[in-house]
Motif scaffolding. Structure first.
Motif, PDB file in Angstrom:
ATOM      1  N   PRO A  30       0.800  -1.425   0.134  1.00 52.05           N
ATOM      2  CA  PRO A  30      -0.263  -0.087   0.179  1.00 52.05           C
ATOM      3  C   PRO A  30       1.359   1.417   0.270  1.00 52.05           C
ATOM      4  CG  PRO A  30      -0.088  -1.408   1.776  1.00 52.05           C
ATOM      5  CD  PRO A  30       0.379  -2.196   1.161  1.00 52.05           C
ATOM      6  N   GLY A 125      -4.329   2.803  -4.390  1.00 48.12           N
ATOM      7  CA  GLY A 125      -3.976   3.234  -2.844  1.00 48.12           C
ATOM      8  C   GLY A 125      -2.719   2.270  -2.765  1.00 48.12           C
ATOM      9  N   ASP A 126      -2.365   1.270  -3.779  1.00 51.20           N
ATOM     10  CA  ASP A 126      -1.746   0.306  -4.098  1.00 51.20           C
ATOM     11  C   ASP A 126      -0.303   0.985  -5.059  1.00 51.20           C
ATOM     12  OD1 ASP A 126      -2.636  -1.267  -2.492  1.00 51.20           O
ATOM     13  OD2 ASP A 126      -4.199  -2.489  -3.134  1.00 51.20           O
TER      14      ASP A 126
END
Length: 135
Positions: A30, A125-126
């Motif tokens: 993340p 978000g990664d």
């Protein structure tokens, strides 16, 4: 260069139009695991990659292996800049590398060596790294 996968690209990938994208990009972590100007090391296969989140939000991935000392320490180096280029200084012998190209910009009297760099992307978000994409 850091780029962001768009929703349209993701939809094409999920629908099977771009399976090579899904097959070639490996999820690392993340984005919340990265801190500005603090390196993180990731194991990709049997290789260590140093990840850096820069103050402008750019993300860079280079070899964690220092070609001068032979140690896996680049992720613990000091982030800086030279002439507007983001850099990382090795914590061992202090050689400075351009984070965009991997080129050593201050060899401290040694022969010129470089770090491999990997393309990275973000999605939902990664952080993802292109497998086999080191140059």
């Amino acid at each position: 260069m850091t780029s962001t996968l768009t929703t349209a690209t993701l939809a094409r990938t999920r629908s099977g139009l771009a399976p090579q994208l899904a097959a070639n990009w490996e999820r690392l972590c993340p984005l919340s695991h990265l801190e500005v100007e603090r390196g993180r090391a990731a194991l990709v296969g049997e290789e260590q990659v140093a990840l850096f989140l820069l103050p402008d939000g750019d993300i860079r991935a280079v070899d964690n292996h220092d070609p001068y000392s032979g140690a896996n320490v680049i992720s613990r180096g000091i982030v800086g800049s030279r002439g507007g280029r983001p850099t990382i200084a090795s914590p061992i012998y202090k050689q400075v590398f351009d984070l965009r190209s991997g080129t050593c910009v201050n060899t401290r009297g040694k022969d010129v060596r470089r770090l491999r760099v990997w393309p990275v992307r973000t999605l939902d978000g990664d952080l993802y790294l292109l497998r086999g994409g080191a140059r």
